[in-house]
Write a protein that holds these residues in place. Structure first.
Motif, PDB file in Angstrom:
ATOM      1  N   MET A   1      40.985   0.348  17.675  1.00 49.10           N
ATOM      2  CA  MET A   1      42.417   0.528  17.770  1.00 49.10           C
ATOM      3  C   MET A   1      43.018   0.265  16.386  1.00 49.10           C
ATOM      4  N   PRO A   2      43.901   1.139  15.924  1.00 52.47           N
ATOM      5  CA  PRO A   2      44.485   0.985  14.588  1.00 52.47           C
ATOM      6  C   PRO A   2      45.462  -0.187  14.499  1.00 52.47           C
ATOM      7  N   THR A   3      45.573  -0.734  13.307  1.00 46.08           N
ATOM      8  CA  THR A   3      46.518  -1.809  13.021  1.00 46.08           C
ATOM      9  C   THR A   3      47.629  -1.243  12.138  1.00 46.08           C
ATOM     10  N   TYR A   4      48.863  -1.488  12.506  1.00 49.21           N
ATOM     11  CA  TYR A   4      50.017  -0.989  11.768  1.00 49.21           C
ATOM     12  C   TYR A   4      50.819  -2.163  11.227  1.00 49.21           C
ATOM     13  N   GLY A   5      51.374  -1.990  10.038  1.00 47.63           N
ATOM     14  CA  GLY A   5      52.180  -3.038   9.426  1.00 47.63           C
ATOM     15  C   GLY A   5      53.662  -2.790   9.636  1.00 47.63           C
ATOM     16  N   PHE A   6      54.389  -3.861   9.929  1.00 46.59           N
ATOM     17  CA  PHE A   6      55.835  -3.809  10.099  1.00 46.59           C
ATOM     18  C   PHE A   6      56.452  -4.939   9.296  1.00 46.59           C
ATOM     19  N   ARG A   7      57.752  -4.817   8.982  1.00 43.70           N
ATOM     20  CA  ARG A   7      58.461  -5.863   8.249  1.00 43.70           C
ATOM     21  C   ARG A   7      59.786  -6.157   8.938  1.00 43.70           C
ATOM     22  N   CYS A   8      59.943  -7.438   9.255  1.00 43.53           N
ATOM     23  CA  CYS A   8      61.191  -7.918   9.841  1.00 43.53           C
ATOM     24  C   CYS A   8      62.094  -8.356   8.688  1.00 43.53           C
ATOM     25  N   GLY A   9      63.387  -8.076   8.788  1.00 46.16           N
ATOM     26  CA  GLY A   9      64.324  -8.471   7.736  1.00 46.16           C
ATOM     27  C   GLY A   9      64.464  -9.977   7.594  1.00 46.16           C
ATOM     28  N   ARG A  10      64.254 -10.721   8.651  1.00 38.47           N
ATOM     29  CA  ARG A  10      64.391 -12.187   8.609  1.00 38.47           C
ATOM     30  C   ARG A  10      63.048 -12.905   8.455  1.00 38.47           C
ATOM     31  N   CYS A  11      62.029 -12.460   9.181  1.00 35.08           N
ATOM     32  CA  CYS A  11      60.756 -13.199   9.247  1.00 35.08           C
ATOM     33  C   CYS A  11      59.685 -12.687   8.292  1.00 35.08           C
ATOM     34  N   GLY A  12      59.807 -11.452   7.814  1.00 34.44           N
ATOM     35  CA  GLY A  12      58.809 -10.911   6.894  1.00 34.44           C
ATOM     36  C   GLY A  12      57.808  -9.995   7.576  1.00 34.44           C
ATOM     37  N   PRO A  13      56.655  -9.768   6.930  1.00 32.03           N
ATOM     38  CA  PRO A  13      55.698  -8.789   7.453  1.00 32.03           C
ATOM     39  C   PRO A  13      54.857  -9.339   8.615  1.00 32.03           C
ATOM     40  N   PHE A  14      54.431  -8.411   9.477  1.00 32.42           N
ATOM     41  CA  PHE A  14      53.507  -8.727  10.569  1.00 32.42           C
ATOM     42  C   PHE A  14      52.763  -7.463  10.952  1.00 32.42           C
ATOM     43  N   ASP A  15      51.629  -7.613  11.620  1.00 31.36           N
ATOM     44  CA  ASP A  15      50.802  -6.488  12.022  1.00 31.36           C
ATOM     45  C   ASP A  15      50.832  -6.329  13.533  1.00 31.36           C
ATOM     46  N   VAL A  16      50.700  -5.068  13.967  1.00 32.42           N
ATOM     47  CA  VAL A  16      50.672  -4.739  15.387  1.00 32.42           C
ATOM     48  C   VAL A  16      49.485  -3.819  15.632  1.00 32.42           C
ATOM     49  N   ARG A  17      48.708  -4.117  16.646  1.00 31.98           N
ATOM     50  CA  ARG A  17      47.590  -3.253  17.041  1.00 31.98           C
ATOM     51  C   ARG A  17      48.017  -2.433  18.247  1.00 31.98           C
ATOM     52  N   ARG A  18      48.093  -1.131  18.046  1.00 32.00           N
ATOM     53  CA  ARG A  18      48.507  -0.203  19.105  1.00 32.00           C
ATOM     54  C   ARG A  18      47.703   1.075  18.978  1.00 32.00           C
ATOM     55  N   SER A  19      47.585   1.794  20.075  1.00 33.53           N
ATOM     56  CA  SER A  19      46.979   3.122  19.997  1.00 33.53           C
ATOM     57  C   SER A  19      47.977   4.072  19.347  1.00 33.53           C
TER      58      SER A  19
END
Length: 93
Positions: A1-19
Motif C-alpha cells: 500500500m502506498p504512503t502519501y505525505g501531507f502537511r498540516c498548517g499547525r502540526c507539520g508533516p505526516f504520512d498516510v497509508r491509503r490505496s
C-alpha cells in the motif's frame, strides 16, 4: 500500500497509508483534525544501483554547491603504443 505525505498548517508533516482509490487531495490531520494538503516529494530510490545513487547525489549537491575544477583530470585509459613495425604503416586518424 502506498504512503502519501501531507502537511498540516499547525502540526507539520505526516504520512498516510491509503490505496490509490481511497486517496484525496485533502486529508484531516491526525493530531488536530484540521485540513492538510498533500505534499509531493522525491520517489523512494531504494532499488537503484550504487553508482546511479552516487550520480544522483552528486547531481543534487552540485545544484547548491557546484564543484570548482582547478586542473584537467588525468586520463584513466592510455592507449598502448605498439612496437610492431607493421602498425607504423597503418593510416592514422
Amino acid at each position: 500500500m502506498p504512503t502519501y505525505g501531507f502537511r498540516c498548517g499547525r502540526c507539520g508533516p505526516f504520512d498516510v497509508r491509503r490505496s490509490m482509490t481511497e486517496l484525496s487531495e485533502l486529508e484531516r490531520c491526525p493530531t488536530c483534525a484540521g485540513p492538510a494538503s498533500r505534499v509531493f516529494g522525491a520517489p523512494a530510490l531504494r532499488a537503484v544501483a550504487p553508482a546511479m545513487r552516487r550520480a544522483l547525489d552528486a547531481q543534487e549537491r552540485s545544484a547548491h554547491q557546484p564543484a570548482v575544477v582547478t586542473s584537467v583530470a588525468p586520463s584513466h585509459r592510455r592507449t598502448p603504443i605498439s612496437t610492431d613495425p607493421r602498425h607504423a604503416r597503418l593510416p592514422r586518424p
